[in-house]
Structures are given as C-alpha cells and as structure tokens.
Design an enzyme around this catalytic site. Structure first.
Site, PDB file in Angstrom:
ATOM      1  N   GLU A  69      -6.271   3.805   5.325  1.00  0.00           N
ATOM      2  CA  GLU A  69      -6.327   2.525   6.065  1.00  0.00           C
ATOM      3  C   GLU A  69      -5.187   2.596   7.051  1.00  0.00           C
ATOM      4  O   GLU A  69      -4.165   3.261   7.198  1.00  0.00           O
ATOM      5  CB  GLU A  69      -6.070   1.416   5.100  1.00  0.00           C
ATOM      6  CG  GLU A  69      -7.122   1.055   4.245  1.00  0.00           C
ATOM      7  CD  GLU A  69      -7.201  -0.120   3.897  1.00  0.00           C
ATOM      8  OE1 GLU A  69      -8.029  -0.726   3.106  1.00  0.00           O
ATOM      9  OE2 GLU A  69      -5.984  -0.961   3.850  1.00  0.00           O
ATOM     10  N   CYS A  79       0.638   0.118  11.458  1.00  0.00           N
ATOM     11  CA  CYS A  79       1.214   0.790  10.360  1.00  0.00           C
ATOM     12  C   CYS A  79       0.014   1.838   9.940  1.00  0.00           C
ATOM     13  O   CYS A  79      -1.122   1.728   9.619  1.00  0.00           O
ATOM     14  CB  CYS A  79       1.119  -0.182   9.259  1.00  0.00           C
ATOM     15  SG  CYS A  79       1.853   0.293   7.559  1.00  0.00           S
ATOM     16  N   CYS A 110      -0.861   9.084  -2.806  1.00  0.00           N
ATOM     17  CA  CYS A 110       0.464   9.657  -2.543  1.00  0.00           C
ATOM     18  C   CYS A 110       0.948  10.115  -4.033  1.00  0.00           C
ATOM     19  O   CYS A 110       0.476   9.808  -4.980  1.00  0.00           O
ATOM     20  CB  CYS A 110       1.409   8.300  -2.354  1.00  0.00           C
ATOM     21  SG  CYS A 110       3.246   8.556  -1.968  1.00  0.00           S
ATOM     22  N   CYS A 162       5.485   5.448  -7.271  1.00  0.00           N
ATOM     23  CA  CYS A 162       6.529   4.193  -7.297  1.00  0.00           C
ATOM     24  C   CYS A 162       5.753   3.209  -8.168  1.00  0.00           C
ATOM     25  O   CYS A 162       4.633   3.006  -7.973  1.00  0.00           O
ATOM     26  CB  CYS A 162       6.901   3.791  -5.982  1.00  0.00           C
ATOM     27  SG  CYS A 162       7.553   5.173  -4.947  1.00  0.00           S
ATOM     28  N   CYS A 174       3.837   0.297  -6.493  1.00  0.00           N
ATOM     29  CA  CYS A 174       2.998   0.770  -5.201  1.00  0.00           C
ATOM     30  C   CYS A 174       1.624   1.116  -5.631  1.00  0.00           C
ATOM     31  O   CYS A 174       1.551   1.959  -6.328  1.00  0.00           O
ATOM     32  CB  CYS A 174       3.784   1.730  -4.542  1.00  0.00           C
ATOM     33  SG  CYS A 174       2.718   2.298  -3.135  1.00  0.00           S
ATOM     34  N   GLU A 205       3.484   9.701   1.355  1.00  0.00           N
ATOM     35  CA  GLU A 205       4.958  10.009   1.783  1.00  0.00           C
ATOM     36  C   GLU A 205       5.061  10.623   3.096  1.00  0.00           C
ATOM     37  O   GLU A 205       4.715  12.091   2.960  1.00  0.00           O
ATOM     38  CB  GLU A 205       5.582  10.551   0.507  1.00  0.00           C
ATOM     39  CG  GLU A 205       6.778  11.031   0.861  1.00  0.00           C
ATOM     40  CD  GLU A 205       7.953  10.184   1.370  1.00  0.00           C
ATOM     41  OE1 GLU A 205       8.224   9.073   1.172  1.00  0.00           O
ATOM     42  OE2 GLU A 205       8.342  10.725   2.786  1.00  0.00           O
ATOM     43  N   LEU A 227      14.790   2.121  -0.666  1.00  0.00           N
ATOM     44  CA  LEU A 227      15.926   2.040  -1.492  1.00  0.00           C
ATOM     45  C   LEU A 227      15.360   1.518  -2.913  1.00  0.00           C
ATOM     46  O   LEU A 227      15.232   1.815  -3.878  1.00  0.00           O
ATOM     47  CB  LEU A 227      17.097   1.386  -0.895  1.00  0.00           C
ATOM     48  CG  LEU A 227      18.180   1.779  -1.809  1.00  0.00           C
ATOM     49  CD1 LEU A 227      18.587   3.322  -1.821  1.00  0.00           C
ATOM     50  CD2 LEU A 227      19.779   1.026  -1.308  1.00  0.00           C
ATOM     51  N   HIS A 228      15.165  -0.019  -2.599  1.00  0.00           N
ATOM     52  CA  HIS A 228      14.576  -0.851  -3.771  1.00  0.00           C
ATOM     53  C   HIS A 228      15.330  -1.194  -5.093  1.00  0.00           C
ATOM     54  O   HIS A 228      14.914  -1.848  -5.754  1.00  0.00           O
ATOM     55  CB  HIS A 228      13.368  -0.376  -4.250  1.00  0.00           C
ATOM     56  CG  HIS A 228      12.182   0.157  -3.068  1.00  0.00           C
ATOM     57  ND1 HIS A 228      11.847  -1.032  -2.291  1.00  0.00           N
ATOM     58  CD2 HIS A 228      11.422   0.842  -2.843  1.00  0.00           C
ATOM     59  CE1 HIS A 228      10.807  -0.435  -1.341  1.00  0.00           C
ATOM     60  NE2 HIS A 228      10.651   0.400  -1.550  1.00  0.00           N
ATOM     61  N   ASN A 238       4.192  -7.498  -3.342  1.00  0.00           N
ATOM     62  CA  ASN A 238       2.975  -7.910  -3.345  1.00  0.00           C
ATOM     63  C   ASN A 238       2.025  -7.383  -4.354  1.00  0.00           C
ATOM     64  O   ASN A 238       1.729  -6.315  -4.557  1.00  0.00           O
ATOM     65  CB  ASN A 238       2.542  -6.949  -1.832  1.00  0.00           C
ATOM     66  CG  ASN A 238       1.401  -7.878  -1.087  1.00  0.00           C
ATOM     67  OD1 ASN A 238       0.906  -8.884  -1.573  1.00  0.00           O
ATOM     68  ND2 ASN A 238       1.372  -7.744   0.357  1.00  0.00           N
ATOM     69  N   CYS A 242       1.529  -3.496   4.122  1.00  0.00           N
ATOM     70  CA  CYS A 242       1.776  -2.013   4.027  1.00  0.00           C
ATOM     71  C   CYS A 242       2.190  -1.493   2.729  1.00  0.00           C
ATOM     72  O   CYS A 242       2.768  -2.320   1.939  1.00  0.00           O
ATOM     73  CB  CYS A 242       3.109  -1.776   4.766  1.00  0.00           C
ATOM     74  SG  CYS A 242       2.456  -1.883   6.746  1.00  0.00           S
TER      75      CYS A 242
HETATM   76  N1  SAH Z   1       6.019   6.350   1.288  1.00  0.00           N
HETATM   77  C1  SAH Z   1       6.766   5.828   2.063  1.00  0.00           C
HETATM   78  C2  SAH Z   1       6.134   5.058   3.174  1.00  0.00           C
HETATM   79  C3  SAH Z   1       4.822   4.246   2.645  1.00  0.00           C
HETATM   80  S1  SAH Z   1       5.323   2.821   1.658  1.00  0.00           S
HETATM   81  C4  SAH Z   1       8.001   5.207   1.431  1.00  0.00           C
HETATM   82  O1  SAH Z   1       7.841   4.623   0.268  1.00  0.00           O
HETATM   83  O2  SAH Z   1       8.651   4.543   2.009  1.00  0.00           O
HETATM   84  C5  SAH Z   1       5.712   1.646   2.905  1.00  0.00           C
HETATM   85  C6  SAH Z   1       6.672   0.514   2.147  1.00  0.00           C
HETATM   86  O3  SAH Z   1       5.908  -0.474   1.306  1.00  0.00           O
HETATM   87  C7  SAH Z   1       7.776   1.151   1.216  1.00  0.00           C
HETATM   88  O4  SAH Z   1       8.929   0.478   1.469  1.00  0.00           O
HETATM   89  C8  SAH Z   1       7.064   0.619  -0.181  1.00  0.00           C
HETATM   90  O5  SAH Z   1       8.105   0.605  -1.058  1.00  0.00           O
HETATM   91  C9  SAH Z   1       6.462  -0.412   0.352  1.00  0.00           C
HETATM   92  N2  SAH Z   1       5.540  -1.145  -0.832  1.00  0.00           N
HETATM   93  C10 SAH Z   1       4.688  -0.239  -1.587  1.00  0.00           C
HETATM   94  N3  SAH Z   1       4.242  -1.213  -2.422  1.00  0.00           N
HETATM   95  C11 SAH Z   1       4.463  -2.533  -2.076  1.00  0.00           C
HETATM   96  C12 SAH Z   1       4.074  -3.892  -2.877  1.00  0.00           C
HETATM   97  N4  SAH Z   1       3.052  -3.752  -3.834  1.00  0.00           N
HETATM   98  N5  SAH Z   1       4.749  -4.786  -2.562  1.00  0.00           N
HETATM   99  C13 SAH Z   1       5.496  -4.781  -1.520  1.00  0.00           C
HETATM  100  N6  SAH Z   1       5.942  -3.541  -0.979  1.00  0.00           N
HETATM  101  C14 SAH Z   1       5.284  -2.440  -1.185  1.00  0.00           C
HETATM  102 FE1  SF4 Z   2       4.107   6.798  -2.245  1.00  0.00          FE
HETATM  103 FE2  SF4 Z   2       5.813   5.141  -0.752  1.00  0.00          FE
HETATM  104 FE3  SF4 Z   2       3.754   4.065  -2.463  1.00  0.00          FE
HETATM  105 FE4  SF4 Z   2       6.048   5.308  -3.335  1.00  0.00          FE
HETATM  106  S1  SF4 Z   2       5.966   3.454  -2.159  1.00  0.00           S
HETATM  107  S2  SF4 Z   2       4.098   5.753  -4.255  1.00  0.00           S
HETATM  108  S3  SF4 Z   2       6.494   7.097  -1.828  1.00  0.00           S
HETATM  109  S4  SF4 Z   2       3.458   5.199  -0.617  1.00  0.00           S
END
Ligand code: SAH
Ligand code: SF4
Length: 411
Positions: free
Chosen positions: A116, A129, A136, A140, A143, A209, A263-264, A341, A384
């Site tokens: 997407e 985006c 991936c 995480c 995600c 990633e 970072l999170h 989200n 995103c």
């Molecule tokens: N893999 C890379 C880039 C894609 S994720 C990374 O992790 O940085 C892009 C961003 O969206 C990241 O900061 C990710 O942590 C965030 N993200 C993923 N799932 C999410 C969700 N359910 N709600 C809010 N942000 C989220």
């Molecule tokens: Fe992959 Fe980024 Fe999602 Fe983590 S947040 S699972 S690195 S897309």
C-alpha cells in the site's frame, strides 16, 4: 518473560518476473541501467548514452509511459524501443479517498503481492507514505504489518513506482514542451511549469523495514532524488527505521535523507516487548548510532516516533526518561507522539487524550518539540504502519493465532 510471537519470516529475494511479451520494464532503473539495457538491445555506446539520458528525463521528469510521446527521439526509432521496452506502473487494486483528503492505494505486484501507499495532504505540504516491503519480518507488537507472514522485498521499480503512480493520480507531471526537441515541436503547448505541486514530501513509513531492504531502497531513493528526474530533495525525504543499527551509518552516507527512529519505549523491558529488534540492538546502541548519524544537526533533527500505548509506555516517568536520554546522547531531536491505531486482534489500547497531552507537555517543557500526530484517514484505515488492514480479510488461522497470542500476552 517469554514473548509470544511467530518465528521471523524471511524475505524472499526474487528475480524480476519476466514479462510474458519479453519486453523489459524500465521503471525504477537508473540512467546507467537504462543505458546498459539499450546497449544490450544493440545500440552503440554513444547512442545508448544519449537515448538513456532522454528516456530517463521523459520517464521520471515528465511521467511519460509511451515512447511515441518522446519527441526528441526520431519517430522512426521509437518502434525499436516500444518493441523491446515498456514503462510500467504498479497495478492498482483499490483507490480510496478519506473525508479529510487522505488517499490510500492498494497496489499489486506482477507476482500477485499486495502493498500500500498513502498520500496525506496538509496545508503546507503533501506527504506520500511509501512501502519498502510486503509485510515485515520484525513483529513489533502494536503493528499490523508485523503480523503478516508473507514477506518480500519490494524492487526499486515497485518503490519508485509508488511515487510515479501518486504523481499520475494527482495530475502532477509538467505539461508542455521541452526545449531541444528535434521534431514534432508544438509551439502552442503550454510552457513547462514544475511548481505548485501537492506531492512535496516522502516518508518511508509504509509497510516494511526499509533498512532490511537497504540496496533497493537506496537505489529507488537515488532515482527519486535525481535532479533530472523526480527531483525530490533529500531534505524532503524521511526514512523510518525500527532500529537496524548496523545499517544506520550507511543510510546516512549513501542515501543522506532525514532519519526517523521508532523508539516507542525508554526501558529495555518495554522496548524488548513491543519492538523486538531491541533484543538484538538495545537502546544505548541505537541512540549512539543516532548521535553518529551523518548530517544530523539542529537544522536537521532526528525524529523519534513514539506510539502511545495505555499503561505500557506513557507514564510521566517514561516522558522524563525520554528527555534524559535525548540530553544524555546530545541528540538534535524532535519527538512525534503517535496515538496508537488499533486493528483487529491488537493487544494494546491508545493512551487517553489527557495522558498524551501530559506526556507531550513534559517533553515540551524540557525544550524538545513533541507534537501529537493527528490521526489521518481513519475512515479508510490509512494510518502509516497500519496499511493493508481493511483490504485483507484475515484467514481463520490468522485470527486464531492472534487470539492465542493475545491470550498469552495478557496471561
Ligand atoms: N518499519 C519502519 C517503518 C514503517 S512503520 C519502522 O518501524 O520505523 C512506520 C511507523 O508507524 C512506525 O513508527 C511504527 O511504529 C508506526 N506504527 C506501526 N503500527 C502502528 C499503529 N498500530 N498505530 C500507530 N503507529 C503505528
Ligand atoms: Fe515492521 Fe515497522 Fe511494523 Fe515494526 S513497526 S513490524 S519494523 S513495519
């Protein structure tokens, strides 16, 4: 604590699927790669160099997909190209527009993989985006992309193709003639004007990633940044990584775009749980790599993304620790607070608005910018990191597995 979750899937490197008609798709290729293709099609070195330069410009600067529109290539020579090459686009499966103007596209590769892209218009910019992988490998826990088992690296053509498609959809290719065309000159055509476009910024924050698909992402972004093509400035491109420490210096040196780091969390325990790559590359290592990131300074700060998860990473203490870490490593930083989200099967909830506000204040009070990112395109699930959600119907097995993981994580 044993963290539940499936074994990391491995990206499938794949040769570009040959087209059934035998023609070669030039989308995503650099000027030199186009030249090499033209040489292997039989052009001599000098011709190949000249034609590659012209085709590159038509392809990426003008958005042309038909060799017949390339007016500085002799009419008689155009069929030679059209018989051997195409200039493709990713296939669009679905295009949606949100009530707030956010647009989302579900795209399909030649081998049937879906990925997407999302376009987010703002008052002063328009951000695309872009995805770097299908799925991936990193899991995480907040995600949705991380729950997809099937993972494949996107090719440079598929990455650049997203930008091309967005330009197509937004109607943003310059119109009119170019100087120096040797035939078919049309004096009445409107003058060429590259200004006033909506698509101004790119973030590598879609599925995947990017630093686990380094070569293709680098090659694609080089094409996107080429001044004779799409010509997006590196200052308007941001690459987001979950913390693939060994690739960060190379990203700075070989790509040179802005860096965002997911970072999170600020403690080992919590980050190990929600961003499992932390078990490989810890917070100290990650922040040292940020401090060493080439090109980071006060004018070009590193963005720390921080998803707000209720009761998990959102206390006052967490906010103060975040400030301490940023100061300790002397990082030119800003913090993006992202309301979580939710998606079907997710085990977390978003922090309350009051909690998010307080967290943000503590960081602001320390002199570090920490805006709360407003969720966009919620009605089309366009956030995103949460891509492909609605379009994919989860299989029974997938739902069962998520329920199992949720149970294990809570219990
Ligand atoms: N893999 C890379 C880039 C894609 S994720 C990374 O992790 O940085 C892009 C961003 O969206 C990241 O900061 C990710 O942590 C965030 N993200 C993923 N799932 C999410 C969700 N359910 N709600 C809010 N942000 C989220
Ligand atoms: Fe992959 Fe980024 Fe999602 Fe983590 S947040 S699972 S690195 S897309």
């Amino acid at each position: 604590m044993q963290i539940p979750g499936h074994i990391d899937p491995v990206p499938v490197p794949r040769a570009i699927t040959p087209r059934e008609d035998g023609r070669v798709d030039l989308l995503g290729l650099s000027r030199d790669q186009i030249r090499a293709e033209l040489e292997s099609a039989g052009l001599d070195a000098k011709q190949a160099k000249l034609r590659a330069k012209q085709i590159f410009h038509w392809l990426y600067h003008r958005g042309v997909t038909d060799f017949d529109a390339m007016t500085d290539i002799a009419k008689a020579q155009r069929p030679f190209f059209a018989e051997r090459f195409v200039i493709g686009r990713p296939q669009v499966v679905e295009a949606q527009v949100s009530s707030d103007g956010t647009r989302k596209w579900l795209l399909r590769s030649d081998d049937g993989q879906d990925y997407e892209m999302v376009f987010i218009p703002d008052a002063d910019r328009g951000t695309l985006c872009v995805s770097s992988q299908v799925g991936c490998t990193l899991n995480c826990r907040f995600c949705h992309t991380g729950t997809m088992r099937l993972v494949r690296n996107l090719t440079p053509g598929e990455i650049v193709g997203q930008v091309m498609l967005a330009r197509d959809a937004l109607g943003e290719w310059p119109k009119g003639t170019m100087a120096a065309s040797d035939e078919d000159e049309d004096d009445d055509a409107p003058q060429y004007s590259p200004d006033g476009r909506m698509l101004t910024n790119i973030v590598m924050m879609g599925m995947g990633e990017p630093l686990y698909n380094f070569d293709n992402v680098r090659d694609a972004l080089k094409v996107v940044m080429d001044g004779d093509g799409l010509a997006l400035s590196k200052r308007r491109i941001t690459l987001s990584t979950s913390g693939v420490v060994p690739m960060m210096a190379r990203a700075g040196e070989e790509i040179g775009v802005n860096l965002a780091v997911s970072l999170h969390a600020v403690t080992k325990d919590v980050r190990d749980e929600i961003v499992p790559i932390n078990r490989k590359y810890g917070i100290e290592e990650l922040l040292s790599a940020c401090a060493a990131y080439p090109g980071a300074n006060n004018a070009r700060r590193i963005t720390f993304e921080y998803v707000m998860l209720a009761g998990k990473n959102d206390s006052d203490e967490d906010a103060r620790e975040l400030v301490r870490l940023i100061r300790h490593y002397k990082l030119p930083a800003k913090v993006n607070l992202i309301p979580f989200n939710p998606w079907p099967g997710a085990i977390y909830e978003c922090s309350s608005p009051e909690r998010v506000r307080r967290f943000s204040e503590i960081i602001f009070e320390a002199g570090i910018s920490a805006p709360v990112r407003t969720p966009r395109g919620r009605d089309i699930a366009a956030a995103c990191g949460q891509l492909k959600t609605q379009a994919t119907k989860m299989s029974r097995a997938e739902l069962d597995r998520l329920a199992e993981e949720k149970q294990a994580a809570l219990g």
